[in-house]
Design a protein around this motif. Structure first.
Motif, PDB file in Angstrom:
ATOM      1  N   SER A  49       0.824  -1.206   0.000  1.00  0.00           N
ATOM      2  CA  SER A  49       0.000   0.000   0.000  1.00  0.00           C
ATOM      3  C   SER A  49       0.859   1.258   0.000  1.00  0.00           C
ATOM      4  O   SER A  49       0.590   2.214  -0.742  1.00  0.00           O
ATOM      5  CB  SER A  49      -0.925   0.011   1.225  1.00  0.00           C
ATOM      6  N   TRP A  60      -5.902   7.471   2.569  1.00  0.00           N
ATOM      7  CA  TRP A  60      -5.873   6.410   3.574  1.00  0.00           C
ATOM      8  C   TRP A  60      -7.141   6.478   4.421  1.00  0.00           C
ATOM      9  O   TRP A  60      -7.617   7.554   4.769  1.00  0.00           O
ATOM     10  CB  TRP A  60      -4.661   6.561   4.491  1.00  0.00           C
ATOM     11  N   TYR A  77      -6.703   0.996   4.993  1.00  0.00           N
ATOM     12  CA  TYR A  77      -6.638   0.599   3.598  1.00  0.00           C
ATOM     13  C   TYR A  77      -6.494   1.852   2.750  1.00  0.00           C
ATOM     14  O   TYR A  77      -6.767   2.971   3.205  1.00  0.00           O
ATOM     15  CB  TYR A  77      -7.875  -0.216   3.191  1.00  0.00           C
ATOM     16  N   ILE A  87      -6.162  -3.321  -0.134  1.00  0.00           N
ATOM     17  CA  ILE A  87      -6.164  -3.847   1.232  1.00  0.00           C
ATOM     18  C   ILE A  87      -4.975  -4.775   1.413  1.00  0.00           C
ATOM     19  O   ILE A  87      -4.794  -5.722   0.639  1.00  0.00           O
ATOM     20  CB  ILE A  87      -7.467  -4.616   1.517  1.00  0.00           C
ATOM     21  N   GLU A  88      -4.166  -4.502   2.402  1.00  0.00           N
ATOM     22  CA  GLU A  88      -3.097  -5.417   2.779  1.00  0.00           C
ATOM     23  C   GLU A  88      -3.592  -6.309   3.907  1.00  0.00           C
ATOM     24  O   GLU A  88      -3.955  -5.827   4.975  1.00  0.00           O
ATOM     25  CB  GLU A  88      -1.864  -4.638   3.266  1.00  0.00           C
ATOM     26  N   LEU A 116     -11.999  -5.380   7.031  1.00  0.00           N
ATOM     27  CA  LEU A 116     -11.451  -4.356   6.147  1.00  0.00           C
ATOM     28  C   LEU A 116     -12.189  -4.348   4.802  1.00  0.00           C
ATOM     29  O   LEU A 116     -12.474  -3.279   4.240  1.00  0.00           O
ATOM     30  CB  LEU A 116      -9.956  -4.606   5.920  1.00  0.00           C
ATOM     31  N   ALA A 120     -14.271  -1.135   3.271  1.00  0.00           N
ATOM     32  CA  ALA A 120     -13.961  -0.535   1.974  1.00  0.00           C
ATOM     33  C   ALA A 120     -15.197  -0.494   1.080  1.00  0.00           C
ATOM     34  O   ALA A 120     -15.464   0.518   0.407  1.00  0.00           O
ATOM     35  CB  ALA A 120     -12.842  -1.313   1.296  1.00  0.00           C
TER      36      ALA A 120
END
Length: 378
Positions: A49, A60, A77, A87-88, A116, A120
């Motif tokens: 990211s 962010w 994210y 997204i990590e 997450l 998002a």
């Protein structure tokens, strides 16, 4: 001299941007007038990211999720301008989120990754890129699916406990309100391992996540049972697909339940930051990663950078934390002109990790001194 510094992060030690600065600091003590370009790299795992934010911008977004042991934490994210969320998985279920004594893939969950994803989508994301890598989990993505609305039951009809070890008892899946198949999802990963077996998630990656020998066997059997139950419920069998074993089996869940498309994380990043163009303009390329080993040869950053450099006939040097001597096997054609480990002396892991910046700086300085000496002897 035009120098390109394009390393990966050093896991649990330094972000890729800090690795760049450490190498630059040491090299420029000897060549203060060098024209240096810093190009932090990633392969879909930790740091992806940050690297893409550097290249593409975006905003962010921080949200409250649960860590691998289901404790509340803040994770973030990246939302790009085209309504694509990056997204990590490591931000919610990464190994660095746990102390060494807490690491146990029998218990850890990918639940936070699902949270997450929900965040998002609720924020307007119309496409997802999910970077795999650096996870502390081996639950086949079951935790992520639970956060997205799926329910898992054992043979007695009880809700399944979280963690990779519990999947051995999985008997039934209830898809519930799960409905994400219409959202395009790209999975950025350079891990090609299948879900189970000698090259699977448990055998290859679980040991570094805290699994003992007996745990590895149990975890592999658990993932095998997970895959069997999934097939019995009419889902397509992805357990032998390339990348199914990435991030403790998260790749399997994403392929099976979210219709995700596997993509090379390194290629996504390399294209975004115009790596080939930067290499073309360089006289020397320095890359690196925390440990150069067999996994590096499966498309990780250092080898990926070196392959592009070699294709352009550019000299390339790898500076790493440690080097597994097994990579020097005659079977391996290494694309580096020079490989340098940077650890200066043996010490406890905590001290070695804390010394990473200084070790890299010292190694880069010695490398530059050797180059300067070779010029006088030529």
């Amino acid at each position: 001299m035009k120098l390109l510094i394009a390393p990966d992060s050093f896991k649990e030690s330094l972000a890729a941007s800090d690795v760049c600065r450490a190498i630059q600091a040491g090299f420029c003590e000897v060549f203060p007038n060098a024209n240096v370009t810093l190009l932090p790299m990633a392969d879909g795992g930790e740091g992806t990211s940050e690297v893409l934010a550097f290249a593409l911008g975006g905003s962010w977004h921080e949200v409250l999720v649960h860590d691998p042991l289901l404790r509340p934490i803040r994770a973030r994210y990246l939302m790009l301008g085209n309504k694509t969320a990056l997204i990590e998985t490591a931000s919610a279920c990464g190994l660095p989120l746990l102390a060494s004594i807490e690491r146990n893939p029998m218990l850890t969950s990918s639940f936070g990754v699902g949270e997450l994803i929900n965040a998002a989508i609720n924020n307007g994301a119309e496409r997802l890129i999910i970077g795999l890598g650096g996870s502390a989990t081996n639950d086949g993505g079951a935790g992520m699916l639970q956060a997205l609305g799926m329910k898992f039951f054992d043979g007695k009809g009880q809700l399944l406990k979280t963690g990779g070890g519990a999947l051995i008892h999985l008997a039934r899946i209830d898809s519930g309100d799960f409905a994400l198949k219409d959202i395009p999802i790209g999975v950025a990963s350079d891990v090609i391992n299948p879900l189970c077996g000698e090259l699977g998630a448990s055998a290859i990656f679980a040991p570094q996540k805290g699994a003992r020998a007996a745990d590895i066997i149990h975890l592999d059997n658990s993932l095998s049972n997970f895959a069997s139950v999934v097939c019995n419920h009419g889902y397509r069998d992805f357990q032998n697909a390339q990348g199914a074993g990435a991030a403790g089996g998260l790749g399997f869940a994403l392929l099976t339940f979210l219709n995700a498309q596997m993509q090379s994380g390194f290629e996504i990043v390399a294209g975004s930051v115009r790596l080939a163009e930067h290499i073309k303009n360089a006289d020397l390329v320095i890359t690196g990663e925390g440990k150069l080993d067999a996994q590096s040869l499966m498309g990780k950053v250092a080898v990926g950078v070196a392959n592009i450099a070699k294709a352009q006939n550019k000299p390339v040097i790898a500076i790493c934390g440690g080097v597994d001597n097994a990579i020097y096997s005659q079977e391996n054609e290494l694309p580096f002109d020079v490989i340098l480990p940077s650890i200066q002396h043996l010490d406890s892991p905590d001290i070695v990790f804390a010394s990473t910046f200084d070790n890299l700086k010292t190694t880069a300085k010695n490398l530059a001194a050797a180059l300067k000496l070779s010029n006088t002897l030529a």
